[in-house]
Design a protein around this motif. Structure first.
Motif, PDB file in Angstrom:
ATOM      1  N   THR A 216       0.931  -1.382   0.045  1.00 49.05           N
ATOM      2  CA  THR A 216      -0.113  -0.047   0.005  1.00 49.05           C
ATOM      3  C   THR A 216       0.905   1.439   0.146  1.00 49.05           C
ATOM      4  O   THR A 216       2.008   1.308   0.668  1.00 49.05           O
ATOM      5  CB  THR A 216      -0.992   0.030   1.274  1.00 49.05           C
ATOM      6  OG1 THR A 216      -1.787  -1.097   1.080  1.00 49.05           O
ATOM      7  CG2 THR A 216      -1.700   1.162   1.311  1.00 49.05           C
ATOM      8  N   GLY A 354      -2.435  -5.968   3.625  1.00 48.36           N
ATOM      9  CA  GLY A 354      -3.286  -6.861   4.306  1.00 48.36           C
ATOM     10  C   GLY A 354      -2.686  -7.780   4.755  1.00 48.36           C
ATOM     11  O   GLY A 354      -1.676  -8.370   4.438  1.00 48.36           O
ATOM     12  N   ARG A 441      -5.127  -1.923   1.271  1.00 45.65           N
ATOM     13  CA  ARG A 441      -5.186  -2.517   2.800  1.00 45.65           C
ATOM     14  C   ARG A 441      -4.100  -2.317   3.403  1.00 45.65           C
ATOM     15  O   ARG A 441      -2.892  -2.224   3.026  1.00 45.65           O
ATOM     16  CB  ARG A 441      -5.570  -3.944   2.535  1.00 45.65           C
ATOM     17  CG  ARG A 441      -6.646  -4.365   1.762  1.00 45.65           C
ATOM     18  CD  ARG A 441      -7.131  -5.784   2.006  1.00 45.65           C
ATOM     19  NE  ARG A 441      -8.309  -5.987   1.454  1.00 45.65           N
ATOM     20  CZ  ARG A 441      -8.212  -7.045   0.399  1.00 45.65           C
ATOM     21  NH1 ARG A 441      -6.983  -7.294  -0.213  1.00 45.65           N
ATOM     22  NH2 ARG A 441      -9.176  -7.476  -0.531  1.00 45.65           N
ATOM     23  N   MET A 459      -7.362  -5.943  10.266  1.00 43.05           N
ATOM     24  CA  MET A 459      -6.712  -5.507   8.945  1.00 43.05           C
ATOM     25  C   MET A 459      -7.916  -4.411   8.448  1.00 43.05           C
ATOM     26  O   MET A 459      -8.986  -4.374   9.004  1.00 43.05           O
ATOM     27  CB  MET A 459      -6.969  -6.691   7.832  1.00 43.05           C
ATOM     28  CG  MET A 459      -6.348  -6.073   6.550  1.00 43.05           C
ATOM     29  SD  MET A 459      -6.379  -7.638   5.382  1.00 43.05           S
ATOM     30  CE  MET A 459      -8.196  -8.164   4.941  1.00 43.05           C
ATOM     31  N   GLU A 461      -9.380  -1.896   5.343  1.00 45.52           N
ATOM     32  CA  GLU A 461      -9.380  -1.578   3.958  1.00 45.52           C
ATOM     33  C   GLU A 461      -9.874  -0.352   3.607  1.00 45.52           C
ATOM     34  O   GLU A 461     -10.825   0.238   4.029  1.00 45.52           O
ATOM     35  CB  GLU A 461     -10.423  -2.475   3.294  1.00 45.52           C
ATOM     36  CG  GLU A 461     -10.378  -2.382   1.530  1.00 45.52           C
ATOM     37  CD  GLU A 461     -11.188  -3.679   1.174  1.00 45.52           C
ATOM     38  OE1 GLU A 461     -12.150  -3.248   0.302  1.00 45.52           O
ATOM     39  OE2 GLU A 461     -10.906  -4.789   1.358  1.00 45.52           O
TER      40      GLU A 461
END
Length: 466
Positions: A216, A354, A441, A459, A461
């Protein structure tokens, strides 16, 4: 065919018909009707009694059909088969000076170990395919560029995993893009690698995308930290601590923009490190500001000393940092948790990828079983890059791709094609037109005082548009 029918005379007559004629008849007759007609003609010319002709025709036809099938099978087996093709991956990572990078090589080998070849096509990471972009114990952009030139010039390699650092990627992307070889980075986070004028300037072939990353971006991770404080922890005001010089492109500014956009308030900002204040001074500034939370971005050791100073002042506040503070357990000398004092339960680290609750756990368990120690930060991301490449190979028609150079282009085109989805250890992902993972994520980790380590918390998002 000896004693097959229980009638010696019938067997002798049938042998006479098929002897030295069977293959000739099978070559001229292709259907059961044609075979029957061919056999009948030979029986009559052989003078077989009429009473036996019908039985002999029936049995001989069965035998001839079986012979035809046998000849066809032999002919099919004799056709030349496609030779096995072993494709090669290359890796470019800093093997010295960056503790999180070498374990990625182990994760890559683990992912390849469990990969089944398809249509005679397999893929491997040769020993000489692991390139080191460190010089004198530090990652070096020029060395990364030199490595990429060697990789691009070697027709064995169909894709590259790496680099680790964004500043190395700036020098490698132009070379890989010109050569048309796919790069998948497990850890690059600088937004300018994929978006804006900077991204355009390092791609000589904009019509041929060749770079993707599973991590990310920094701006997304900073925005996730804001969502964590306001959405999950219910905090409304924050004190920001960072270095005097912009750290990692000034991610704290992105955080503040996101935090205020969600209705939060910036209570103050302090600087630490070279040219900044001592940890206790910063801790006192935090307490005096009235903030109900702290956001930190900078070297892990500086952040840990601020959290330790807050503990001595009995300031019980959530302390949120980005990936730099996730530098290992308390047992690791000089780590954040080793320096942060007793209040590590207040520490939250935002990791830029993630974690799939099932596949991620399976990979972590397999990694520990294979190598005898727990996984490092980017293990799942390195594994995910391999999974992306393997899935692309599985979707390709091996009969239409001949040489490794053709596979290089086919893999690049398949991975960067719109709409593809990949089930990986970091979750199911795709890539947008820029090469960024979608959705974006992060994994949130929390300090665990009892275990002396970071513990996965949840986690998150990010919503579209952050």
């Amino acid at each position: 065919m000896t004693r097959a029918f229980g009638d010696d005379q019938l067997e002798l007559e049938l042998r006479a018909v098929l002897h030295e004629r069977a293959e000739e008849m099978a070559s001229r007759a292709h259907t059961t009707a044609e075979m029957t007609a061919e056999i009948t003609r030979h029986i009559r010319s052989a003078g077989v009694r009429a009473a036996r002709q019908e039985a002999i025709v029936r049995l001989a036809t069965i035998a001839l059909v079986l012979l035809a099938l046998l000849l066809a099978a032999i002919g099919f087996g004799a056709r030349p088969s496609r030779p096995a093709l072993n494709l090669m991956l290359a890796v470019d990572l800093p093997l010295q000076g960056e503790p999180g990078a070498p374990p990625i090589v182990d994760a890559i080998r683990l992912a390849l170990r469990g990969a089944a070849g398809r249509d005679g096509v397999s893929i491997d990471l040769p020993q000489d395919g692991v390139y080191n972009d460190s010089v004198d114990g530090k990652p070096d952009a020029q060395q990364g560029a030199d490595n990429m030139r060697r990789i691009a010039a070697d027709p064995r390699y169909v894709a590259v995993i790496g680099p680790f650092h964004s500043f190395v990627a700036e020098t490698e992307i132009p070379i890989a893009n010109a050569a048309g070889i796919l790069e998948c980075s497990p850890s690059n986070t600088a937004p300018g690698l994929t978006v804006g004028v900077e991204a355009t300037s390092i791609r000589p072939r904009l019509d041929r995308p060749s770079y993707v990353r599973v991590a990310t971006t920094d701006d997304a991770a900073a925005a996730a930290a804001a969502h964590l404080l306001i959405g999950a922890l219910g905090k409304r005001s924050v004190f920001v601590v960072s270095t005097v010089s912009p750290w990692a492109g000034g991610r704290w500014k992105t955080f503040v923009t996101a935090f205020e956009g969600l209705g939060g308030t910036l209570a103050g900002r302090g600087a630490i490190g070279d040219g900044g204040d001592e940890p206790r001074v910063v801790a006192e500034q935090i307490r005096a500001s009235g903030a109900d939370s702290v956001f930190f971005d900078g070297p892990a050791s500086d952040g840990a000393r601020v959290l330790a100073a807050l503990s001595t002042l009995s300031a019980d506040l959530p302390f949120v940092g980005l990936d730099t503070i996730l530098d290992g357990p308390r047992s690791a000398q000089g780590s954040f948790l080793a320096t942060a004092g007793a209040n590590v339960e207040n520490a939250f680290g935002v990791f830029p990828a993630g974690t799939d609750p099932e596949v991620g756990l399976q990979v972590e368990t397999a990694y520990e079983a294979a190598y005898g120690h727990g996984p490092e930060n980017y293990i799942l991301s390195g594994h995910a890059c391999v999974r992306v490449i393997l899935d692309a190979i599985e979707r390709l028609d091996a009969s239409s791709v001949a040489e490794p150079a053709d596979w290089r282009e086919a893999i690049r085109a398949e991975v960067t094609a719109p709409g593809r989805r990949y089930q990986t250890a970091i979750g199911t992902i795709g890539f947008d037109a820029n090469g960024d993972a979608v959705p974006q994520r992060v994994s949130i980790y929390r300090g665990d005082a009892t275990a002396g380590d970071w513990k996965f918390w949840q986690m998150f998002e990010l919503p579209p548009g952050r």
